[in-house]
Design an enzyme around this catalytic site. Structure first.
Site, PDB file in Angstrom:
ATOM      1  N   ASP A 232      -2.907  18.807  -4.262  1.00 58.59           N
ATOM      2  CA  ASP A 232      -1.904  19.074  -5.237  1.00 58.59           C
ATOM      3  C   ASP A 232      -2.075  20.744  -5.346  1.00 58.59           C
ATOM      4  O   ASP A 232      -2.963  21.445  -4.585  1.00 58.59           O
ATOM      5  CB  ASP A 232      -3.364  19.161  -6.749  1.00 58.59           C
ATOM      6  CG  ASP A 232      -2.389  19.977  -7.654  1.00 58.59           C
ATOM      7  OD1 ASP A 232      -1.572  19.608  -8.451  1.00 58.59           O
ATOM      8  OD2 ASP A 232      -2.968  20.421  -8.915  1.00 58.59           O
ATOM      9  N   GLU A 291       1.784  19.960  -1.911  1.00 55.61           N
ATOM     10  CA  GLU A 291       2.605  20.471  -2.621  1.00 55.61           C
ATOM     11  C   GLU A 291       2.254  21.666  -2.763  1.00 55.61           C
ATOM     12  O   GLU A 291       1.772  22.707  -3.227  1.00 55.61           O
ATOM     13  CB  GLU A 291       2.658  19.932  -4.295  1.00 55.61           C
ATOM     14  CG  GLU A 291       3.498  20.318  -5.365  1.00 55.61           C
ATOM     15  CD  GLU A 291       2.485  21.272  -6.706  1.00 55.61           C
ATOM     16  OE1 GLU A 291       3.393  20.829  -7.453  1.00 55.61           O
ATOM     17  OE2 GLU A 291       1.047  21.277  -6.302  1.00 55.61           O
TER      18      GLU A 291
HETATM   19  C1  BGC Z   1       1.412  19.497 -10.393  1.00 52.20           C
HETATM   20  C2  BGC Z   1       1.275  19.726 -11.708  1.00 52.20           C
HETATM   21  C3  BGC Z   1      -0.789  20.106 -11.988  1.00 52.20           C
HETATM   22  C4  BGC Z   1      -1.016  21.466 -11.770  1.00 52.20           C
HETATM   23  C5  BGC Z   1      -1.720  22.138 -12.085  1.00 52.20           C
HETATM   24  C6  BGC Z   1       0.772  20.274  -9.556  1.00 52.20           C
HETATM   25  O1  BGC Z   1       1.544  21.195  -9.327  1.00 52.20           O
HETATM   26  O2  BGC Z   1       2.528  17.929 -10.408  1.00 52.20           O
HETATM   27  O3  BGC Z   1       1.571  18.942 -13.201  1.00 52.20           O
HETATM   28  O4  BGC Z   1      -0.005  20.378 -13.601  1.00 52.20           O
HETATM   29  O5  BGC Z   1      -0.185  21.438 -10.198  1.00 52.20           O
HETATM   30  O6  BGC Z   1      -2.347  20.967 -11.536  1.00 52.20           O
END
Ligand code: BGC
Length: 557
Positions: A232, A291
């Site tokens: 994340d 991500e």
């Molecule tokens: C997740 C989100 C989250 C954020 C903070 C993101 O990129 O996919 O759902 O709110 O990270 O952790």
């Protein structure tokens, strides 16, 4: 690998009308150990909304276990589970209070262990989310930091600073992704950084204990048998020295387009090199998926260099509007940049943070037609694809959730960008009323209400319908799995009329997508393998339906 039968378009009924008793799936140990991720189709389970096993109206690990067979029969290779760790749920699990356990609302560590084992027995790999940029404000470290006060070693694990203007103003001009300043002041006068909600304090990745802690967390889950991690906010952990001002507001619009001092700093790559060494120290190919938002494709490719992570999400593909030229550009660019570092390209159309693509592409019948065609384009491309739960049912975004049920922290700060509408629970059975098999019989309340007309979109209804979106996904995944030219490899563009995307894979496969509103005539390329909407044949030509994709077996291209 054999070429699939040309009449798959009409062969769906008997295959899909019921869940077969005998499931032909490979044991994980039979799968190719090292390169599985290069062409894997990875299904995203948003645990809260997938299936409710214990009857509290919230999805959980028991629910996921009960539906693993569905996922194996759908034909995906791996399942990514969104966070299920103990959490106050300020951001629905992306605020983690304990990285080595399971929140009671989702089950227990025993459930996680059983889920991993059962998935492996069905030939499915399991990827879990890791959230290293921030913890929950209820994490033991943050509680200790608040307690210990300014100047304490406990505060060093987070990013605490004195304010400006005599202390009353935030230390710099950084804005939270969820809106408002990225700083919150404690009663003792110090401010702490949170790039997301105030309940999500950012960790200080300059601190060795933070590195040690996450290395240990990775090992904990790897020892339990997970096959990888979705990381994340993978671009967020390192901040520019001195935490300089950005210089202007509305910073969320710059993400992925410009350099900001809190994202995509070069220092993050050292972390991923260390994580790669951990992943590689385990048997089998355990993967890391970033991500990450980066200002250029080249900078995104840095995350998947040979000694770093294995995949990075391709948000550029997701944000490209339904238009052939734009699709071609983003596909070319994605393939070229991932090739720079030898990584597989990845493709994604929807996830738990964005409006579902059936709605983004226009909604209604047209949006659905485009969504079906887009899925066929995606699954024909070289590399690995992500499927977000419910897109195989053609679910739209729920746009009319009552105000009082909206829960997403992003929406509370910015009314236009709430993410509740893509997180509505999955419909499984065509019962008279919601929750359509999401919860056990007798339960009527789900954490977000489900639209009454989703009855006809339920898994069971669609399994019985050879023309349903679910049947299309199953067939597409079956063709993709068996076809020697699909999955990893290269792509060759073909000449096509304006508005038609045409490419070959290998020597025997062609994808044609008519991305216009009109029927378009082309020479018949070969035998039809699969169609998102039936084309019309006439002699040597074929008319492609508006907003449709077709797959063809071709010879001697
Ligand atoms: C997740 C989100 C989250 C954020 C903070 C993101 O990129 O996919 O759902 O709110 O990270 O952790």
């Amino acid at each position: 690998m054999t070429a699939p039968s040309p009449d798959l378009t009409s062969a769906a009924t008997s295959e899909t009308s019921e869940v077969s008793d005998v499931l032909e799936v490979a044991e994980v140990s039979e799968l190719s150990e090292h390169d599985w991720h290069r062409d894997a189709v990875i299904y995203q389970v948003y645990v809260r909304s997938f299936a409710d096993g214990n009857g509290d109206g919230v999805g959980d690990l028991l629910g996921v276990r009960s539906r693993l067979r569905y996922l194996a029969e759908l034909g995906v290779d791996a399942v990514w589970l969104t966070p299920f760790y103990p959490s106050p749920m300020a951001d629905f699990g992306y605020d983690v209070a304990d990285y080595r356990d399971v929140d009671p609302v989702f089950g227990s560590l025993g459930d996680a262990r059983a889920l991993i084992e059962e998935a492996h027995g069905l030939g499915l790999r399991i990827i879990v989310d890791v959230v290293p940029n921030h913890t929950s404000d209820r994490h033991a470290w943050f509680a200790a930091a608040v307690q210990a006060g300014p100047g304490s070693p406990e505060r060093d694990r987070y990013i605490f600073r004195e304010g400006r203007g005599g202390g009353a103003e935030p230390p710099n001009d950084w804005e939270s992704i969820f809106g408002g300043p990225a700083w919150t002041r404690l009663p003792d006068g110090q401010w702490y950084l949170h790039l997301f909600a105030p309940e999500q304090p950012d960790l200080n990745w300059e601190h060795p204990e933070v590195h040690e802690e996450f290395a240990d967390v990775l090992r904990f889950w790897l020892d339990l048998g997970v096959d990888g991690f979705r990381i994340d906010v993978a671009h967020g952990m390192i901040k520019a020295p001195g935490l300089p001002d950005v210089g202007h507001s509305n910073q969320v619009k710059m993400i992925g387009a410009a350099v900001v001092p809190y994202f995509d700093q070069d220092g993050v790559h050292e972390i991923y090199r260390a994580w790669r060494r951990i992943l590689d120290s385990y048997p089998g190919r355990r993967i890391g998926v970033a991500e990450a938002w980066a200002p250029t494709p080249e900078r995104l490719a840095n995350y998947v260099r040979p000694d770093e992570l294995h995949q990075a999400f391709n948000f550029h593909f997701l944000t490209t509007p339904w238009q052939a030229a734009g699709f071609r550009d983003v596909i070319e660019e994605s393939l070229a940049t991932s090739a720079l570092v030898g990584a597989p390209a990845t493709w994604v159309l929807s996830n738990h943070d964005v409006k579902r693509h059936a709605t983004r592409y226009g909604g209604g019948a047209q949006g659905l037609a485009r969504a079906r065609a887009a899925a066929m384009v995606m699954l024909a491309l070289p590399g690995s694809s992500y499927v977000y739960q419910g897109e195989e049912l053609g679910l739209p975004e729920v746009l009319d959730l009552p105000e009082e049920v909206l829960r997403d922290p992003q929406r509370l700060r910015d009314a236009d960008s709430g993410r509740d509408g893509c997180r509505v629970p999955m419909p499984w059975s065509p019962t008279e009323e919601p929750p359509f098999g999401f919860s056990p019989p007798g339960i009527t309340e789900t954490w977000l209400p489900m639209p009454a007309d989703w009855r006809h979109l339920s898994v069971e209804s669609q399994l019985a319908d050879p023309d349903s979106t679910l049947s299309l996904y199953k067939l597409a995944l079956a063709v993709r799995r068996d076809h020697r030219d699909l999955g990893d490899g290269t792509l060759t563009w073909r000449e096509a009329p304006d508005g038609v995307l045409a490419f070959d894979r290998g020597e025997s496969f062609r994808c044609l997508a008519n991305m216009t509103n009109d029927w378009i005539v082309v020479d018949r390329p070969g035998e039809l393998l699969l169609a998102s909407a039936h084309p019309a044949f006439s002699g040597n030509v074929v008319r492609l339906a508006p907003d449709s994709a077709t797959w063809w077996a071709v010879e001697n291209v």
